[in-house]
Design a protein around this motif. Structure first.
Motif, PDB file in Angstrom:
ATOM      1  N   HIS A 151       0.861  -1.185   0.000  1.00 39.68           N
ATOM      2  CA  HIS A 151       0.000   0.000   0.000  1.00 39.68           C
ATOM      3  C   HIS A 151       0.898   1.236   0.000  1.00 39.68           C
ATOM      4  O   HIS A 151       1.793   1.368   0.850  1.00 39.68           O
ATOM      5  N   GLY A 152       0.694   2.105  -0.926  1.00 37.78           N
ATOM      6  CA  GLY A 152       1.494   3.310  -1.014  1.00 37.78           C
ATOM      7  C   GLY A 152       0.879   4.302  -1.978  1.00 37.78           C
ATOM      8  O   GLY A 152      -0.147   4.018  -2.627  1.00 37.78           O
ATOM      9  N   ILE A 153       1.488   5.446  -2.072  1.00 37.89           N
ATOM     10  CA  ILE A 153       1.020   6.504  -2.971  1.00 37.89           C
ATOM     11  C   ILE A 153       1.715   6.327  -4.312  1.00 37.89           C
ATOM     12  O   ILE A 153       2.947   6.199  -4.359  1.00 37.89           O
ATOM     13  N   PRO A 154       0.980   6.288  -5.420  1.00 41.97           N
ATOM     14  CA  PRO A 154       1.647   6.212  -6.727  1.00 41.97           C
ATOM     15  C   PRO A 154       2.635   7.360  -6.888  1.00 41.97           C
ATOM     16  O   PRO A 154       2.320   8.518  -6.581  1.00 41.97           O
ATOM     17  N   VAL A 155       3.827   7.055  -7.357  1.00 42.24           N
ATOM     18  CA  VAL A 155       4.879   8.060  -7.392  1.00 42.24           C
ATOM     19  C   VAL A 155       4.535   9.205  -8.333  1.00 42.24           C
ATOM     20  O   VAL A 155       5.046  10.336  -8.160  1.00 42.24           O
ATOM     21  N   ALA A 156       3.686   8.962  -9.321  1.00 43.24           N
ATOM     22  CA  ALA A 156       3.318  10.025 -10.258  1.00 43.24           C
ATOM     23  C   ALA A 156       2.256  10.964  -9.680  1.00 43.24           C
ATOM     24  O   ALA A 156       1.992  12.023 -10.269  1.00 43.24           O
ATOM     25  N   ASP A 157       1.658  10.610  -8.557  1.00 43.06           N
ATOM     26  CA  ASP A 157       0.607  11.437  -7.947  1.00 43.06           C
ATOM     27  C   ASP A 157       1.259  12.475  -7.037  1.00 43.06           C
ATOM     28  O   ASP A 157       1.281  12.349  -5.808  1.00 43.06           O
ATOM     29  N   VAL A 158       1.809  13.521  -7.648  1.00 46.54           N
ATOM     30  CA  VAL A 158       2.563  14.535  -6.900  1.00 46.54           C
ATOM     31  C   VAL A 158       1.656  15.277  -5.920  1.00 46.54           C
ATOM     32  O   VAL A 158       2.080  15.635  -4.805  1.00 46.54           O
ATOM     33  N   GLU A 159       0.391  15.474  -6.299  1.00 45.79           N
ATOM     34  CA  GLU A 159      -0.537  16.167  -5.390  1.00 45.79           C
ATOM     35  C   GLU A 159      -0.726  15.375  -4.104  1.00 45.79           C
ATOM     36  O   GLU A 159      -0.712  15.947  -3.003  1.00 45.79           O
ATOM     37  N   ARG A 163      12.969  14.440 -11.912  1.00 43.76           N
ATOM     38  CA  ARG A 163      12.716  15.840 -12.277  1.00 43.76           C
ATOM     39  C   ARG A 163      11.233  16.185 -12.141  1.00 43.76           C
ATOM     40  O   ARG A 163      10.875  17.336 -11.900  1.00 43.76           O
ATOM     41  N   GLN A 164      10.360  15.175 -12.322  1.00 40.29           N
ATOM     42  CA  GLN A 164       8.931  15.417 -12.122  1.00 40.29           C
ATOM     43  C   GLN A 164       8.640  15.689 -10.653  1.00 40.29           C
ATOM     44  O   GLN A 164       7.811  16.547 -10.318  1.00 40.29           O
ATOM     45  N   LEU A 165       9.339  14.971  -9.775  1.00 38.75           N
ATOM     46  CA  LEU A 165       9.134  15.180  -8.342  1.00 38.75           C
ATOM     47  C   LEU A 165       9.777  16.475  -7.863  1.00 38.75           C
ATOM     48  O   LEU A 165       9.205  17.211  -7.054  1.00 38.75           O
ATOM     49  N   TYR A 166      10.991  16.733  -8.364  1.00 37.65           N
ATOM     50  CA  TYR A 166      11.766  17.877  -7.897  1.00 37.65           C
ATOM     51  C   TYR A 166      12.508  18.458  -9.091  1.00 37.65           C
ATOM     52  O   TYR A 166      13.585  17.991  -9.452  1.00 37.65           O
ATOM     53  N   PRO A 167      11.940  19.494  -9.735  1.00 38.26           N
ATOM     54  CA  PRO A 167      12.518  20.013 -10.990  1.00 38.26           C
ATOM     55  C   PRO A 167      13.964  20.470 -10.869  1.00 38.26           C
ATOM     56  O   PRO A 167      14.699  20.455 -11.864  1.00 38.26           O
ATOM     57  N   ASP A 168      14.410  20.882  -9.685  1.00 41.29           N
ATOM     58  CA  ASP A 168      15.782  21.360  -9.507  1.00 41.29           C
ATOM     59  C   ASP A 168      16.748  20.234  -9.141  1.00 41.29           C
ATOM     60  O   ASP A 168      17.855  20.501  -8.649  1.00 41.29           O
ATOM     61  N   MET A 222      11.293   0.570 -14.475  1.00 46.63           N
ATOM     62  CA  MET A 222      10.922   1.488 -13.390  1.00 46.63           C
ATOM     63  C   MET A 222      10.127   2.681 -13.915  1.00 46.63           C
ATOM     64  O   MET A 222      10.482   3.834 -13.698  1.00 46.63           O
ATOM     65  N   HIS A 223       9.028   2.390 -14.614  1.00 46.53           N
ATOM     66  CA  HIS A 223       8.153   3.488 -15.020  1.00 46.53           C
ATOM     67  C   HIS A 223       7.198   3.792 -13.865  1.00 46.53           C
ATOM     68  O   HIS A 223       7.043   2.983 -12.929  1.00 46.53           O
ATOM     69  N   PRO A 224       6.531   4.956 -13.870  1.00 46.74           N
ATOM     70  CA  PRO A 224       5.724   5.379 -12.718  1.00 46.74           C
ATOM     71  C   PRO A 224       4.655   4.370 -12.292  1.00 46.74           C
ATOM     72  O   PRO A 224       4.308   4.313 -11.107  1.00 46.74           O
ATOM     73  N   GLY A 225       4.135   3.566 -13.221  1.00 43.94           N
ATOM     74  CA  GLY A 225       3.111   2.603 -12.839  1.00 43.94           C
ATOM     75  C   GLY A 225       3.617   1.496 -11.942  1.00 43.94           C
ATOM     76  O   GLY A 225       2.811   0.809 -11.292  1.00 43.94           O
ATOM     77  N   ASN A 226       4.928   1.311 -11.890  1.00 47.03           N
ATOM     78  CA  ASN A 226       5.501   0.240 -11.074  1.00 47.03           C
ATOM     79  C   ASN A 226       6.142   0.740  -9.784  1.00 47.03           C
ATOM     80  O   ASN A 226       6.759  -0.050  -9.067  1.00 47.03           O
ATOM     81  N   ILE A 227       6.022   2.033  -9.478  1.00 44.47           N
ATOM     82  CA  ILE A 227       6.690   2.610  -8.319  1.00 44.47           C
ATOM     83  C   ILE A 227       5.664   3.311  -7.423  1.00 44.47           C
ATOM     84  O   ILE A 227       4.830   4.090  -7.902  1.00 44.47           O
ATOM     85  N   PHE A 228       5.750   3.019  -6.136  1.00 44.90           N
ATOM     86  CA  PHE A 228       4.898   3.661  -5.126  1.00 44.90           C
ATOM     87  C   PHE A 228       5.788   4.240  -4.033  1.00 44.90           C
ATOM     88  O   PHE A 228       6.999   3.985  -3.995  1.00 44.90           O
ATOM     89  N   VAL A 229       5.181   5.014  -3.135  1.00 40.08           N
ATOM     90  CA  VAL A 229       5.936   5.676  -2.069  1.00 40.08           C
ATOM     91  C   VAL A 229       5.269   5.379  -0.725  1.00 40.08           C
ATOM     92  O   VAL A 229       4.049   5.524  -0.581  1.00 40.08           O
TER      93      VAL A 229
END
Length: 549
Positions: free
Chosen positions: A243-251, A413-418, A285-292
């Motif tokens: 159980h985790g937050i999808p990594v692409a769900d930045v909100e 870069r999607q998570l942290y642009p800098d 390791m595309h976003p669909g396979n990674i959670f946080v």
């Protein structure tokens, strides 16, 4: 018959989306060009879409196997123009699920027990469905929440049919495409065949997951779910449910208060740890396979799933890659060129100065940007594209690495642009090189080899005696070879001398004949003295010589 129908189906889709535009890349013989000019696709209007969009839509219409092949090609930017590669990255692997009853039947047949005995609970409605498999929620008798991954029924037959057609098209490309022999489309299809059939073997995926779990045991970087080996077969995989937050769900990550800078830097560290410490990396390791896991927002932890595709590097490739990256950021382009030649990635006949100049032309503009804006993935991509002009052969292990790095970098870069990738990677690479070639690395290598040396120690005297005997035999063989070569040289000299005597004698006879007075009938009696002398010299030269043997 089904293969023939499938071929007609592919032909129809090619016509519908006017993919004949791609044929200008291929050099075809004149009769085939005439046939293609008469082909039925000219009856179809050209869609008002880019060529990349038309190719993407055609692959989606041809089904899941072609979709996955297109997804693979999207990572091969050394083969694809950027516009096509970007379009193929948008391919969606959306396949309707197969009935839950079929999934239950496969589980019961492979695990040899009723589902009611295997699980306290089994959800007939799948959680997710893809081209190769779908996933169901379940609960083990002990109360452990798990997911059950089941291979789609009949998919292996479909894959074999489609891959056979891909081989046919690849062989045509390899024969008629001007870049075909270098880019090896048949090998690309072969790599894809191996990849997709590896995905069909869930025992292999379970083994990959177990290896990654051991590599990151008790790690704060990433969590790998547990595999339950009592419930594993080639078509069924039972794994701990996470159980985790999808990594692409930045909100959602922001709402949970996750430190995105730390999360992005951890992603980079995970990648380099897998590649250089373990030489075993998750290559999908595309976003669909990674959670946080956001239980500790200031120290978040990744969770990975889907381990069907993994990559490995040899120690030599690891070393060359690390030294390439370090040389790149030191702007030592000659070192980059030399490393490519030493590694065998480009032919040994490549001129270092020309290759160095080409690399400098590509890389210098990159350094006009701040380090945080420099893309490792784009650097590798441009480097490979430059090396194409110097006949760099396809390196499958580097292709997987480039694909993974592009995913990790894009995600970071999607998570942290800098995100400053170099700031995270540089210390890691330098420390790895020190550990590899420094005292610590030498001691580790000695420690690893010592048991083997001790085991072989009793055999060393005999091995040494045998080696000395072989050296003596080799010396005798060399002496006999030298003697034979010496005799051969003498024979060649004698033959050369004989040929010279023959031609001199011939010239002497000709001279004697020309010098004779042919006006009289008894010309032999009237030959001048010099003619007889020349003839005598010729006969003397022709006579065989006695030579010492």
């Amino acid at each position: 018959m089904s293969r023939l129908l499938r071929l007609f189906r592919i032909g129809f889709v090619v016509c519908r989306y006017r993919l004949d535009e791609f044929l200008h890349l291929v050099r075809l013989p004149l009769p085939l060009k005439i046939l293609l000019w008469l082909a039925p696709w000219h009856l179809f209007p050209r869609p008002r879409l880019t060529r990349g969009e038309r190719l993407r839509m055609a692959l989606e219409e041809l089904g899941p196997i072609f979709i996955k092949f297109g997804q693979l090609l999207s990572t091969r930017r050394d083969l694809m123009p950027d516009d096509i590669a970007n379009a193929l990255r948008q391919l969606q692997d959306q396949v309707p699920p197969f009935p839950g009853d079929q999934a239950r039947a496969i589980v019961e047949r492979d695990l040899r027990a009723p589902v009611t005995e295997l699980f306290d609970y089994f959800e007939a409605e799948p959680m997710a469905s893809a081209s190769v498999a779908q996933v169901h929620a379940a609960r083990l008798p002990g109360g452990q929440e798990v997911v059950v991954k089941v291979i789609r029924p009949g998919i292996d037959k479909t894959i074999r049919q489609d891959i056979a057609l891909m081989y046919l098209m690849a062989e045509l490309l390899q024969r008629y495409w001007e870049d075909g022999h270098r880019l090896r489309p048949v090998e690309v299809v072969s790599d894809y065949e191996q990849t997709i059939f590896d995905e069909l073997d869930l025992q292999r995926e379970a083994a990959n997951a177990s290896q990654l779990r051991r590599n990151f045991d008790q790690s704060s970087l990433i969590y790998i779910p547990e595999v339950f080996w009592d419930y594993i077969s080639a078509r069924v995989l039972v794994m701990e449910r996470i159980h985790g937050i999808p990594v692409a769900d930045v909100e959602a990550l922001n709402a949970a208060g996750v430190n995105l800078k730390v999360l992005a830097e951890k992603g980079v560290e995970i990648f380099f740890t897998q590649v250089f410490r373990d030489s075993f990396f998750h290559a999908d390791m595309h976003p669909g396979n990674i959670f946080v896991n956001a239980e500790n927002p200031q120290d978040p932890r990744y969770i990975a799933i889907d381990f069907g595709i993994v990559g490995t590097l040899t120690p030599e490739d690891q070393s060359y890659l690390a030294r390439n990256l370090l040389a790149f950021f030191k702007r030592d382009y000659r070192q980059v060129a030399v490393l490519h030649i030493q590694s065998g990635w480009v032919p040994a006949t490549t001129r270092v100065n020309e290759f160095e100049a080409a690399i400098r032309t590509v890389c210098e503009p990159i350094f006009e940007k701040p380090l945080r804006d420099i893309s490792f993935g784009q650097f590798l991509l441009r480097l490979f594209q430059t090396a194409r002009r110097f006949d760099m052969t396809v390196q499958p292990q580097l292709v997987l690495l480039q694909k993974t790095l592009l995913n990790v970098e894009g995600l970071g870069r999607q998570l942290y642009p800098d995100l400053d990738l170099w700031q995270t990677a540089h210390p890691f690479l330098e420390n790895w090189m020190k550990r590899r070639i420094g005292p610590q690395g030498l001691f580790k290598a000695f420690e690893q080899q010592l048991p083997t040396w001790l085991e072989q120690a009793p055999e060393m005297p005999q091995m040494l005696h045998d080696a000395i005997g072989q050296l003596r035999a080799l010396d005798r063989f060399n002496q006999s070879q030298e003697s034979g070569i010496s005799r051969l040289r003498q024979d060649l000299r004698r033959n050369e001398s004989g040929r010279r005597r023959y031609w001199i004698a011939t010239l002497c006879f000709v001279a004697a004949w020309l010098g004779s007075d042919q006006a009289t009938l008894s010309w032999l009696q009237q030959l001048p003295l010099q003619s007889w002398l020349l003839a005598a010299i010729g006969i003397y030269l022709i006579l065989p010589r006695r030579t010492d043997s």
